[in-house]
Design an enzyme around this catalytic site. Structure first.
Site, PDB file in Angstrom:
ATOM      1  N   ASP A  77      -3.419  -2.785   6.325  1.00 40.97           N
ATOM      2  CA  ASP A  77      -3.593  -2.238   7.669  1.00 40.97           C
ATOM      3  C   ASP A  77      -5.037  -2.268   8.144  1.00 40.97           C
ATOM      4  OD1 ASP A  77      -4.717  -0.328   6.063  1.00 40.97           O
ATOM      5  OD2 ASP A  77      -3.270   1.244   6.527  1.00 40.97           O
ATOM      6  N   ASP A  89      -8.481  -5.667   4.634  1.00 43.97           N
ATOM      7  CA  ASP A  89      -7.293  -6.244   3.997  1.00 43.97           C
ATOM      8  C   ASP A  89      -7.072  -7.686   4.429  1.00 43.97           C
ATOM      9  OD1 ASP A  89      -6.535  -3.948   2.563  1.00 43.97           O
ATOM     10  OD2 ASP A  89      -5.574  -3.096   4.335  1.00 43.97           O
ATOM     11  N   ASP A 141       0.853  -1.181   0.000  1.00 44.10           N
ATOM     12  CA  ASP A 141       0.000   0.000   0.000  1.00 44.10           C
ATOM     13  C   ASP A 141       0.895   1.239   0.000  1.00 44.10           C
ATOM     14  OD1 ASP A 141       0.944  -0.107   2.564  1.00 44.10           O
ATOM     15  OD2 ASP A 141      -1.005  -0.119   3.546  1.00 44.10           O
TER      16      ASP A 141
END
Length: 907
Positions: A644, A648, A332
């Site tokens: 996070d 996810d 990410d």
């Protein structure tokens, strides 16, 4: 007040009744009260499983088929009245168990130390202020805030809830999520799984927000009731350890069969029972690498410790070896590739140029610089309207304490609150003036947040989020001279221009809702109601790349690892960061969530083609992140994925290596992941990969040393048997040999430092076993060299008139030298032993020196030299055996030169 009294009745009580019972209020406890209760109720934690005692670890060293064979050898020695041999076998077993005890106990202590780095946290209200505290200090009466991705830290009676759903499978065993509602009134007979006005410790928040009062902590929680059933679970062994244990078990079986075969041959040749049993014992002792499982466990544990020092907490041993195979990192952006210090830099209104915003970080110092000739009143009105719209649907907390500004919550929300202060809008006053009636909290699937507030006697909705989601909600836009019909194309171009400069862009909209105000009734706010709004403006935030990110990406490329960004940001924003960091440059390397959705409809092959060429995945939804990971795996990649948020979790679970963020990661992400990055830094992931490759390389070094030396001893015995010679070594001599050559050297190899080229080599193929072509070639070459040269020496000594005892004495010395020198050969598969500084692994150097001195000491120690059949050796004999032993080094060096030259000649 007793917490235990509330366990069976909290779900039946009203919110006020619960607050009265726990002597608390919606603003939480005072700090002094909380500290006093801490002494009464103790820490909010379950008793951990008791670590194995030293005695149990010691006993465990004997619970192995490998050790059973050696014990049998000792019993056989007793049966044939070879008492000194039997005593020595048992002493060596005790010494081996002592070494295993030390190493396992040390690894256990290291594992316990690593647990403290992942302690749970909770957001708690105390005295009306929000604190991020260690979950262990929670007490009954505390007011706890939870949000999606959080792990519930204690049993809570909900005070309020917003779209709250929870995974309670740890308690109920049901995989379906439980939807929570603080307003429910339940009967005493309501089963645990249906107590929807309660949250229970250990459960995970999937979606929404909630606030609850702690009714039970520690053992008094529902999870505490079943604590004894979850304690003492045996930790899962790493697959490598399991494979090696199976391998050594096979060796044991094969050794037994070979012993039976050879004994049978000896019987046909008329050999005595004593000689047959001595042969069986000697072969068993030669072939079995009894220290292999312990040595591998230590090697992986050392890797875990080294990773922890680099900010990588390994939650599962499997991740240590898995990192060595990583071929693709799906990372990410925010906080991983960037510094996660969002600051509003630009704002833009319809029909206006971009306005600058000065100031840094959480300090609300700065000004807003208008770039147009608007009068001050009009400019202030636009800015205050934007600030209010960004403030009300906001879940962060920004406060000043002891002269310092502190923030809790999402970095985007915090940046918006800082901007509001700069605009002269106090978030606290804003909320007091416009009380909240309902809200839609931000979730990554929605890409927006909304709140319903009472403004001047009317209900008004305020929305912030991605422009793509907000534009369809709006039919007008706020301009300096009033509302006008919206111009989507112009606004979209404004957002594109900001994103192309690397800014993260958020849009704002608000509008009145035709809902009757009823202060005594709850109000619902749904996505369907968000229509006919007025577009307010755009906010552009900057989150610059981490200074070390570009170098980390370059290291990945050198290591043969592909890096891609998976983000919910605008495609232009993501591409701008990717260009700075260095893993993407062209627009055709960017794939959006919309394109992924279209590719899904076109079929799996089309989806894979789209993912293959992408290096930036923008405006991606959580489910699409999972689809990306699965696509990469279908294409043969070994994927590490970072995450996070709670959403996810599916991608983290599906990836070969799930990487959670330690600073901003949710509890759900951490629970699902294999490793946790303590500083959320991409370079730490790369450092983890380097350490993972090193750990795996060290595992190979340990295996190479143990298997090749054991095979050499078997070759020596096989050749002597075929030549019709007496046994070249006695069983006790073999035990002594294994003790002084593998007693600590194999463990020392686990501490081998980096060779410096770990990130300049391609990843290990995911389907490649430990015993690859290179490993097998080196093992066979080394074993044959040691075994045949030792046999040749033994044969020559006997032909030269030496006694059997004298020949064995020199062959034992030769094998000690061979195997100790081989420890240095094991340090690298490619680098010359002469170029590697021995002081870089002092433990290995000292262990080899100590082993040689130990053998010298045994030669001159009365009693011990008799048991081992050792005799004094003059310096000429020492020198001769050393020269012969050095031949093994030359053989290994020649192989390395040949392999390197062959590799370089390949196209």
């Amino acid at each position: 007040m007793k917490s235990a009294d509330l366990l069976t009745s909290a779900h039946t009580e009203s919110i006020q009744a619960i607050l009265d019972k726990v002597e608390s209020s919606p603003l939480g406890l005072d700090e002094s009260v909380a500290q006093a209760r801490q002494k009464t109720f103790g820490p909010n934690q379950l008793p951990e499983a008791v670590s194995p005692s030293i005695v149990s670890i010691f006993i465990r060293q004997f619970k192995s088929p490998l050790i059973y064979v050696l014990l049998l050898a000792g019993v056989i020695s007793l049966a044939i009245e070879a008492f000194s041999d039997a005593a020595f076998i048992f002493v060596v077993l005790l010494i081996n168990a002592g070494i295993g005890l030390f190493q396992e106990y040390r690894a256990e202590q290291s594992a316990q130390a690593l647990k403290s780095l992942a302690a749970g946290h909770a957001l708690v209200l105390r005295g009306g202020e929000v604190f991020d505290v260690d979950a262990r200090i929670l007490v009954p009466g505390d007011i706890v805030l939870v949000e999606s991705g959080a792990k519930v830290p204690a049993d809570l009676r909900l005070i309020d809830s917003h779209d709250l759903s929870v995974d309670e499978s740890v308690l109920t065993g049901e995989s379906a999520v439980a939807h929570k509602d603080a307003t429910l009134s339940l009967t005493a007979e309501t089963p645990l799984a249906d107590r929807d006005n309660m949250l229970f410790a250990g459960s995970l928040v999937n979606t929404g927000r909630g606030r609850g009062v702690v009714t039970a902590t520690g053992l008094n929680t529902e999870l505490g009731k079943i604590a004894t059933s979850v304690l003492g679970r045996v930790a899962t062994k790493a697959p490598l350890i399991v494979r090696m244990e199976k391998f050594t078990h096979r060796i044991t079986i094969v050794t037994g069969l070979v012993c039976v075969l050879l004994v049978g041959i000896s019987v046909t040749q008329g050999a005595s029972l004593t000689s047959m049993l001595l042969l069986a014992v000697a072969l068993a002792v030669s072939a079995i690498p009894e220290g292999l499982p312990v040595a591998l466990t230590v090697a992986l544990s050392v890797g875990m410790e080294r990773m922890a020092k680099r900010g990588v907490i390994v939650r599962r041993l499997v991740a240590v070896e898995a990192l060595g195979s990583c071929t693709y990192i799906a990372s990410d952006k925010t906080g991983t590739l960037t510094v996660n210090q969002l600051t509003v830099r630009q704002i833009q209104f319809p029909e206006q140029d971009q306005w600058g915003v000065s100031g840094e970080g959480l300090e609300p110092e700065g000004e807003i610089r208008a770039t147009t000739s608007l009068d001050q009143a009009s400019a202030d009105l636009l800015v205050s309207n934007l600030a209010q719209t960004m403030t009300l649907p906001n879940e962060a907390v920004l406060s000043q304490r002891d002269g310092q500004w502190e923030g809790h919550g999402d970095s985007v929300d915090l940046a918006l609150l800082v901007f509001a202060h700069k605009a002269g809008v106090s978030p606290t006053q804003c909320l007091n003036k416009c009380p909240e009636f309902a809200m839609i909290p931000y979730e990554s699937e929605r890409q927006f947040a909304a709140s319903l507030n009472l403004v001047d006697g009317q209900l008004k909705v305020f929305v912030k989020g991605s422009l793509e989601r907000l534009l369809p909600m709006c039919n007008t836009m706020r301009c300096a001279d009033g509302e006008k019909d919206i111009d989507p194309q112009t606004i979209t171009q404004q957002a594109f221009n900001l994103a192309a400069r690397g800014y993260r862009v958020l849009a704002a909209a608000n509008g009145l809702l035709d809902i009757e105000v009823n202060a005594n009734a709850s109000h619902e706010l749904t996505t369907e109601q968000l229509q006919g709004l007025c577009f307010v403006g755009l906010v552009a935030m900057s989150d610059p790349p981490r200074p070390e990110a570009a170098m980390a990406v370059a290291n990945c490329r050198a290591a043969g690892i592909t890096v891609a960004m998976v983000t919910g940001d605008h495609p232009q924003t993501a591409l701008a960061i990717a260009r700075e960091v260095g893993f993407a440059d062209k627009p055709n390397e960017v794939v959006t969530g919309t394109q992924l959705q279209e590719a899904v409809s076109a079929g799996q092959d089309q989806f894979d083609v789209l993912c293959r060429g992408a290096r930036v995945f923008a405006r991606v939804e959580p489910q699409q992140k999972l689809q990306i990971v699965e696509s990469l795996q279908r294409q043969g990649h070994f994927v590490a994925v970072t995450g996070d948020g709670a959403n996810d979790a599916p991608a983290l679970r599906a990836a070969q290596v799930g990487v959670a963020m330690g600073m901003r990661g949710t509890d759900v992400a951490k629970e699902t992941s294999d490793i946790v990055i303590t500083d959320d830094n991409f370079s730490s992931i790369v450092a983890g990969i380097e350490q993972g490759r090193l750990a795996y390389a060290n595992v190979r070094k340990v295996i190479f040393l143990l298997i090749s030396t054991g095979a050499a001893e078997v070759i020596l015995f096989a050749l002597a048997l075929m030549a019709g010679l007496p046994l070249p070594l006695l069983a006790v001599q073999l035990l002594w040999l294994n003790l002084v050559t593998n007693g600590i050297q194999d463990i020392a190899l686990a501490f081998e430092p980096t060779e410096g080229n770990e990130l300049r080599q391609p990843p290990r193929p995911p389907n490649q076993g430990v015993f690859d072509k290179v490993m097998l070639q080196r093992m066979l070459l080394s074993a044959i060299a040691m075994g045949t040269v030792a046999f040749g020496t033994y044969y020559w000594l006997l032909k030269a008139g030496w006694s059997v005892e004298g020949a064995r004495n020199l062959v034992l010395l030769l094998m000690v030298m061979f195997e100790n020198l081989h420890a240095f050969n094991s340090r690298s598969e490619t680098q010359s032993v002469f170029t590697m500084n021995p002081l870089k692994n002092k433990l290995l150097l000292f262990s080899v020196i100590a082993a040689q001195l130990l053998h010298v000491g045994a030669i001159y120690t009365p009693g011990l030299n008799e048991v081992l059949g050792l005799q004094a050796i003059n310096w000429q004999e020492w020198a001769a055996m050393l020269v012969i032993a050095l031949s093994l080094v030359l053989v290994n060096e020649a192989y390395k030169v040949w392999r390197v030259s062959r590799t370089q000649s390949l196209p």
